[in-house]
Design a protein around this motif. Structure first.
Motif, PDB file in Angstrom:
ATOM      1  N   UNK A 203       3.462  47.421   4.124  1.00 16.35           N
ATOM      2  CA  UNK A 203       4.048  46.417   5.015  1.00 16.35           C
ATOM      3  C   UNK A 203       3.891  44.986   4.511  1.00 16.35           C
ATOM      4  N   UNK A 204       2.871  44.703   3.721  1.00 15.31           N
ATOM      5  CA  UNK A 204       2.636  43.332   3.258  1.00 15.31           C
ATOM      6  C   UNK A 204       3.803  42.859   2.393  1.00 15.31           C
ATOM      7  N   UNK A 205       4.529  41.830   2.829  1.00 13.33           N
ATOM      8  CA  UNK A 205       5.687  41.353   2.040  1.00 13.33           C
ATOM      9  C   UNK A 205       5.288  40.462   0.874  1.00 13.33           C
ATOM     10  N   UNK A 206       4.012  40.072   0.818  1.00 12.94           N
ATOM     11  CA  UNK A 206       3.536  39.104  -0.178  1.00 12.94           C
ATOM     12  C   UNK A 206       2.223  39.628  -0.765  1.00 12.94           C
ATOM     13  N   UNK A 207       2.319  40.696  -1.551  1.00 16.01           N
ATOM     14  CA  UNK A 207       1.122  41.379  -2.059  1.00 16.01           C
ATOM     15  C   UNK A 207       0.300  40.486  -2.970  1.00 16.01           C
ATOM     16  N   UNK A 208       0.956  39.600  -3.741  1.00 18.55           N
ATOM     17  CA  UNK A 208       0.202  38.734  -4.650  1.00 18.55           C
ATOM     18  C   UNK A 208      -0.289  37.461  -3.976  1.00 18.55           C
ATOM     19  N   UNK A 209       0.014  37.283  -2.692  1.00 16.43           N
ATOM     20  CA  UNK A 209      -0.582  36.206  -1.900  1.00 16.43           C
ATOM     21  C   UNK A 209      -0.183  34.799  -2.278  1.00 16.43           C
ATOM     22  N   UNK A 210       1.058  34.594  -2.783  1.00 14.07           N
ATOM     23  CA  UNK A 210       1.466  33.238  -3.171  1.00 14.07           C
ATOM     24  C   UNK A 210       2.362  32.562  -2.134  1.00 14.07           C
ATOM     25  N   UNK A 211       2.528  33.213  -0.963  1.00 14.65           N
ATOM     26  CA  UNK A 211       3.317  32.601   0.096  1.00 14.65           C
ATOM     27  C   UNK A 211       4.795  32.881   0.019  1.00 14.65           C
ATOM     28  N   UNK A 267      -6.392  55.823  -5.343  1.00 17.13           N
ATOM     29  CA  UNK A 267      -5.543  54.777  -4.757  1.00 17.13           C
ATOM     30  C   UNK A 267      -5.204  53.767  -5.842  1.00 17.13           C
ATOM     31  N   UNK A 268      -3.988  53.853  -6.384  1.00 15.20           N
ATOM     32  CA  UNK A 268      -3.591  53.028  -7.523  1.00 15.20           C
ATOM     33  C   UNK A 268      -2.768  51.817  -7.087  1.00 15.20           C
ATOM     34  N   UNK A 269      -3.170  50.643  -7.565  1.00 14.08           N
ATOM     35  CA  UNK A 269      -2.301  49.468  -7.484  1.00 14.08           C
ATOM     36  C   UNK A 269      -1.347  49.533  -8.663  1.00 14.08           C
ATOM     37  N   UNK A 270      -0.053  49.346  -8.407  1.00 15.99           N
ATOM     38  CA  UNK A 270       0.973  49.460  -9.447  1.00 15.99           C
ATOM     39  C   UNK A 270       1.677  48.112  -9.583  1.00 15.99           C
ATOM     40  N   UNK A 271       1.765  47.605 -10.819  1.00 21.99           N
ATOM     41  CA  UNK A 271       2.371  46.298 -11.041  1.00 21.99           C
ATOM     42  C   UNK A 271       2.966  46.261 -12.446  1.00 21.99           C
ATOM     43  N   UNK A 272       3.828  45.287 -12.686  1.00 23.16           N
ATOM     44  CA  UNK A 272       4.487  45.153 -13.987  1.00 23.16           C
ATOM     45  C   UNK A 272       3.723  44.166 -14.865  1.00 23.16           C
ATOM     46  N   UNK A 273       4.073  44.165 -16.144  1.00 28.84           N
ATOM     47  CA  UNK A 273       3.445  43.240 -17.079  1.00 28.84           C
ATOM     48  C   UNK A 273       3.754  41.794 -16.793  1.00 28.84           C
ATOM     49  N   UNK A 274       4.821  41.529 -16.031  1.00 23.88           N
ATOM     50  CA  UNK A 274       5.140  40.143 -15.664  1.00 23.88           C
ATOM     51  C   UNK A 274       4.038  39.542 -14.790  1.00 23.88           C
ATOM     52  N   UNK A 275       3.366  40.400 -14.002  1.00 23.19           N
ATOM     53  CA  UNK A 275       2.276  39.918 -13.159  1.00 23.19           C
ATOM     54  C   UNK A 275       0.982  39.847 -13.944  1.00 23.19           C
ATOM     55  N   UNK A 276       0.662  40.912 -14.648  1.00 24.60           N
ATOM     56  CA  UNK A 276      -0.552  40.938 -15.459  1.00 24.60           C
ATOM     57  C   UNK A 276      -0.434  42.021 -16.512  1.00 24.60           C
ATOM     58  N   UNK A 277      -0.829  41.710 -17.758  1.00 23.32           N
ATOM     59  CA  UNK A 277      -0.814  42.732 -18.812  1.00 23.32           C
ATOM     60  C   UNK A 277      -2.102  43.535 -18.843  1.00 23.32           C
ATOM     61  N   UNK A 352      -8.397  42.780  -7.769  1.00 20.08           N
ATOM     62  CA  UNK A 352      -8.413  41.461  -8.399  1.00 20.08           C
ATOM     63  C   UNK A 352      -8.340  41.588  -9.922  1.00 20.08           C
ATOM     64  N   UNK A 353      -7.490  40.751 -10.533  1.00 17.95           N
ATOM     65  CA  UNK A 353      -7.262  40.761 -11.977  1.00 17.95           C
ATOM     66  C   UNK A 353      -8.069  39.649 -12.652  1.00 17.95           C
ATOM     67  N   UNK A 354      -8.207  39.708 -13.992  1.00 16.99           N
ATOM     68  CA  UNK A 354      -8.988  38.686 -14.696  1.00 16.99           C
ATOM     69  C   UNK A 354      -8.468  37.268 -14.523  1.00 16.99           C
ATOM     70  N   UNK A 355      -7.150  37.089 -14.276  1.00 17.69           N
ATOM     71  CA  UNK A 355      -6.636  35.733 -14.120  1.00 17.69           C
ATOM     72  C   UNK A 355      -6.841  35.198 -12.698  1.00 17.69           C
ATOM     73  N   UNK A 356      -7.613  35.929 -11.882  1.00 18.62           N
ATOM     74  CA  UNK A 356      -7.969  35.446 -10.554  1.00 18.62           C
ATOM     75  C   UNK A 356      -7.018  35.830  -9.452  1.00 18.62           C
ATOM     76  N   UNK A 357      -5.889  36.444  -9.791  1.00 25.26           N
ATOM     77  CA  UNK A 357      -4.938  36.848  -8.764  1.00 25.26           C
ATOM     78  C   UNK A 357      -5.342  38.194  -8.177  1.00 25.26           C
ATOM     79  N   UNK A 358      -5.078  38.338  -6.885  1.00 25.75           N
ATOM     80  CA  UNK A 358      -5.470  39.550  -6.173  1.00 25.75           C
ATOM     81  C   UNK A 358      -4.253  40.193  -5.526  1.00 25.75           C
ATOM     82  N   UNK A 359      -4.130  41.510  -5.671  1.00 27.10           N
ATOM     83  CA  UNK A 359      -3.119  42.283  -4.961  1.00 27.10           C
ATOM     84  C   UNK A 359      -3.758  42.843  -3.703  1.00 27.10           C
ATOM     85  N   UNK A 360      -3.158  42.538  -2.552  1.00 28.29           N
ATOM     86  CA  UNK A 360      -3.745  42.910  -1.269  1.00 28.29           C
ATOM     87  C   UNK A 360      -2.848  43.892  -0.536  1.00 28.29           C
ATOM     88  N   UNK A 361      -3.400  45.041  -0.195  1.00 20.66           N
ATOM     89  CA  UNK A 361      -2.685  46.059   0.575  1.00 20.66           C
ATOM     90  C   UNK A 361      -3.403  46.216   1.908  1.00 20.66           C
TER      91      UNK A 361
END
Length: 515
Positions: A203-211, A267-277, A352-361
Motif C-alpha cells: 500500500x505504501x505509495x512512496x517506498x523510498x520515502x522521498x515524498x 521477505x525480500x525487498x526488490x529494487x532496480x539498480x537505478x535505486x541502488x547497485x 536500509x542501504x549503504x547510501x542511507x536510503x531506506x525502503x519501507x513496507x
C-alpha cells in the motif's frame, strides 16, 4: 536432509527472479486495461497521523506520529503480484470523484493517497478500501467469461477514516451487486478475504520515502514473500514420492491427506539498480551478516520489535532486472518462530542501504504457520499417467487439478479463483533425473492456470528436457518413468505476494535421492 532441502528452496527462490519482469510503472504500458473502478469520496480532507519531516536525505523520518490534516489527492490500484506488481494511479477530480482503468483477473489494493507538502512514505496513505462483510482488503476482479461481461464497478461514496486508515463504502452499498460485477461469489470473496491481508504490504505509495509517488517517478519497489514447504503423507514424517502420484492424486482428506510442512519463509525487498547497485548480505546466496551501511529492522506502532522476530539468515541476489535481499525465518515444526506480522497487528519492515536510503513496507500482515497449514493455500495436485499404471511404466501424460486448503481439507479450486490468485505463468515444475552442485538434468513444464484442471501431454513442446551445463545429458522424454526421478521442485507466484514452493516430491523407494 531438511537442511539441504531448505537451502535448495532458497537458491531456487533467488534464481527465479531472473525469469520474470520486475514490473511496476513500465509494466503498466504493456498491460491492456479492460475494467474501470470508479467512485467518489465523502471528503478529501481528513485527519490522520504523520511523523515529523526529516532533515536532509529522505523525507520520511523515524519518531512519534501526531495528528495532521491530510488532503487526498490520488487513488492507486496495485496488484501486488510476486516480482511483477502492476500499479495504476489517478488523480482525485474536483468533484472528489475518480476512475481507475485496470486489468481484469487480478486482486487490487485500492489506496487513497495524500500527496501533501511534508508528507512522505507510509504517511501518504490516507486509507485503503475495505469490505468488512467479506474481510476483503482487495478488489478481486474475475476474468472475462461467457457469463461475466461487466466492464466496470462503482464503489459509490467512500468515507476515509484517517486514523484507522480505512476507506469504507456507504451503508447503502450493495455488496452482492458489487461481487456480481467483479465476477465472483460470496463464498469466493470470503475465501480471498481470508488470505489477502498480505497484499496490504504494497500500500505504501512512496517506498523510498522521498515524498513522491514512486509510480509517477517511474520507480518500482516491492516486497516479495517466499514460503517453502515439504509435502508429507498425513501426520507422518514420510515424504510424498513419485509413486504417490502415479495413476492417482495425493489424498485430499483423511488419514493420508497431503500435508504441507512449512520450513522456511523469506521477505525480500526488490529494487532496480537505478535505486541502488548494492546487495546487502555479505554473501550473495545465504548469509548471517549484512555489509557495512546496510540495516534491517521491524517496528510495531513505532517500537522496534526486530528481536521478537529473530531471523536465521539473510539471503539475496543480483539479476538482470534488479536486486533483492531480505531476512529468512525458520518455520520448521521444531522452531517456535513464526512470520513477522502474523499476530493481530501489522508491522513495518525497513531495509536500509549503504547510501542511507531506506525502503519501507508498512501494513505487513502475514499468516501464521498454523493458518498456512490449515487454510487458504492453493497448489496444483499432479497425477502421472503411465503405460501400465505403475512407477515402472513410461509416462504418457500428466493430469493436474488446482486445489485450495480449507480447514485441513483440499477442495477443488474454481477456475476464476485460479485466474485471480495464480500469476499468468501458472505453476512451474522441475523433475530431476540428476542433481548435484553445478549439475541439473531432468524435465520441466508449466501447469496452466487457464483451467482449474486438465491434462498435459508428455511430449515436446509441453515438456522440456534440459541438461546443465551439458545439454547432451538431457534425458529422452519418451523413455522416462516415475522411477527415473530423484527429486522435484514445484512452485508458483500468487497475485497477493507469495511465491509458494509447494512441497516437491522425493525419490521413490530404491531410487537414490538428489538435492
Amino acid at each position: 536432509m531438511t537442511t539441504k532441502r531448505t537451502l535448495l528452496y532458497c537458491l531456487l527462490a533467488l534464481s527465479a527472479y531472473a525469469c520474470g519482469d520486475e514490473g511496476g510503472h513500465s509494466n503498466n504500458f504493456n498491460t491492456q486495461v479492460d475494467f474501470n473502478i470508479s467512485g467518489s469520496l465523502s471528503s478529501v480532507s481528513i485527519t490522520g497521523l504523520a511523523k515529523p519531516t526529516a532533515t536532509g536525505g529522505a523525507l520520511y523520518a523515524r519518531g512519534p506520529s501526531t495528528p495532521v490534516i491530510k488532503t487526498i489527492t490520488h487513488v492507486m490500484a496495485i496488484n501486488p503480484e510476486v516480482s511483477n506488481p502492476t500499479r495504476f494511479v489517478a488523480s482525485i477530480g474536483t468533484s472528489s470523484a475518480f476512475t481507475l482503468p485496470v486489468k481484469r483477473g487480478r486482486p487490487y489494493v485500492l489506496v487513497f493517497i495524500a500527496k501533501n507538502e511534508g508528507l512522505a512514505g507510509p504517511d501518504m496513505i490516507a486509507g485503503t478500501f475495505r469490505i468488512a462483510e467479506n474481510d476483503l482488503d482487495t478488489v478481486p476482479i474475475g476474468p472475462i467469461t461467457a457469463t461475466t461481461t461487466v466492464t466496470s464497478t462503482n464503489l459509490g461514496t467512500i468515507t476515509v477514516n484517517g486514523m484507522t486508515k480505512e476507506g469504507t463504502p456507504a451503508l447503502t452499498f450493495n455488496i452482492q451487486n458489487f461481487l456480481k460485477e467483479l465476477g465472483i461469489t460470496s463464498d469466493q470473496a470470503a475465501f480471498i478475504g481470508g488470505i489477502d491481508d498480505l497484499s496490504l504490504r504494497a500500500a505504501n505509495p512512496d517506498v523510498d520515502g522521498n515524498g513522491e509517488i514512486d509510480d509517477m517517478e517511474g520507480l518500482s519497489f516491492s516486497q516479495d514473500w517466499h514460503i517453502r514447504a515439504n509435502m508429507t503423507i498425513g501426520t507422518s514424517t514420510r515424504a510424498a514420492t513419485f509413486a504417490d502420484i502415479t495413476a492417482k492424486y495425493l489424498e485430499s482428506s483423511g488419514p493420508n491427506v497431503a500435508t504441507m510442512v512449512f520450513n522456511l519463509g523469506s521477505a525480500y525487498a526488490v529494487y532496480t539498480g537505478h535505486f541502488s547497485p548494492m546487495l546487502c548480505p555479505v554473501n550473495s546466496g545465504v548469509s548471517t551478516e549484512l555489509i557495512s551501511g546496510c540495516a534491517f529492522r521491524i517496528t510495531d506502532n513505532k517500537v522496534d520489535v526486530t528481536s521478537l522476530w529473530p531471523h536465521s539468515s539473510f539471503s539475496g541476489g543480483k539479476y538482470p532486472n534488479g536486486t533483492s535481499w531480505g531476512p529468512d525465518y525458520n518455520l520448521t515444526v521444531e522452531s517456535p518462530q513464526d512470520l513477522p506480522g502474523s499476530g493481530d497487528t501489522a508491522v513495518t519492515m525497513e531495509y536500509t542501504m549503504p547510501h542511507g536510503k531506506t525502503l519501507t513496507f508498512s501494513h505487513v500482515k502475514t499468516r501464521s504457520k498454523a493458518t498456512l497449514a490449515q487454510n487458504g493455500t492453493v497448489i496444483p495436485f499432479l497425477k502421472l499417467n503411465t503405460s501400465d499404471n505403475t512407477a515402472s511404466g513410461t509416462i504418457i501424460s500428466l493430469d493436474y487439478q488446482w486445489k485450495k486448503l480449507n480447514s485441513g481439507v483440499w477442495m477443488d479450486a474454481a477456475t476464476n479463483e485460479v485466474a485471480i490468485l495464480v500469476n499468468e505463468n501458472g505453476g512451474y515444475v522441475k523433475f530431476y533425473t540428476q542433481k548435484s552442485p553445478g549439475i541439473e538434468v531432468g524435465v520441466s513444464f508449466s501447469i496452466p492456470k487457464s483451467s482449474a484442471s486438465g491434462t498435459v501431454s508428455w511430449a515436446s513442446p509441453h515438456i522440456t528436457s534440459f541438461g546443465v551445463p551439458d545439454s547432451t545429458l538431457a534425458p529422452d522424454i519418451a523413455t522416462l518413468t516415475p522411477n527415473s526421478f530423484c527429486s522435484s521442485a514445484v512452485s508458483y507466484d500468487d497475485k497477493l505476494g507469495l511465491r509458494i514452493f509447494a512441497g516437491g516430491l522425493s525419490a521413490n523407494v530404491g531410487v537414490t535421492p538428489c538435492y
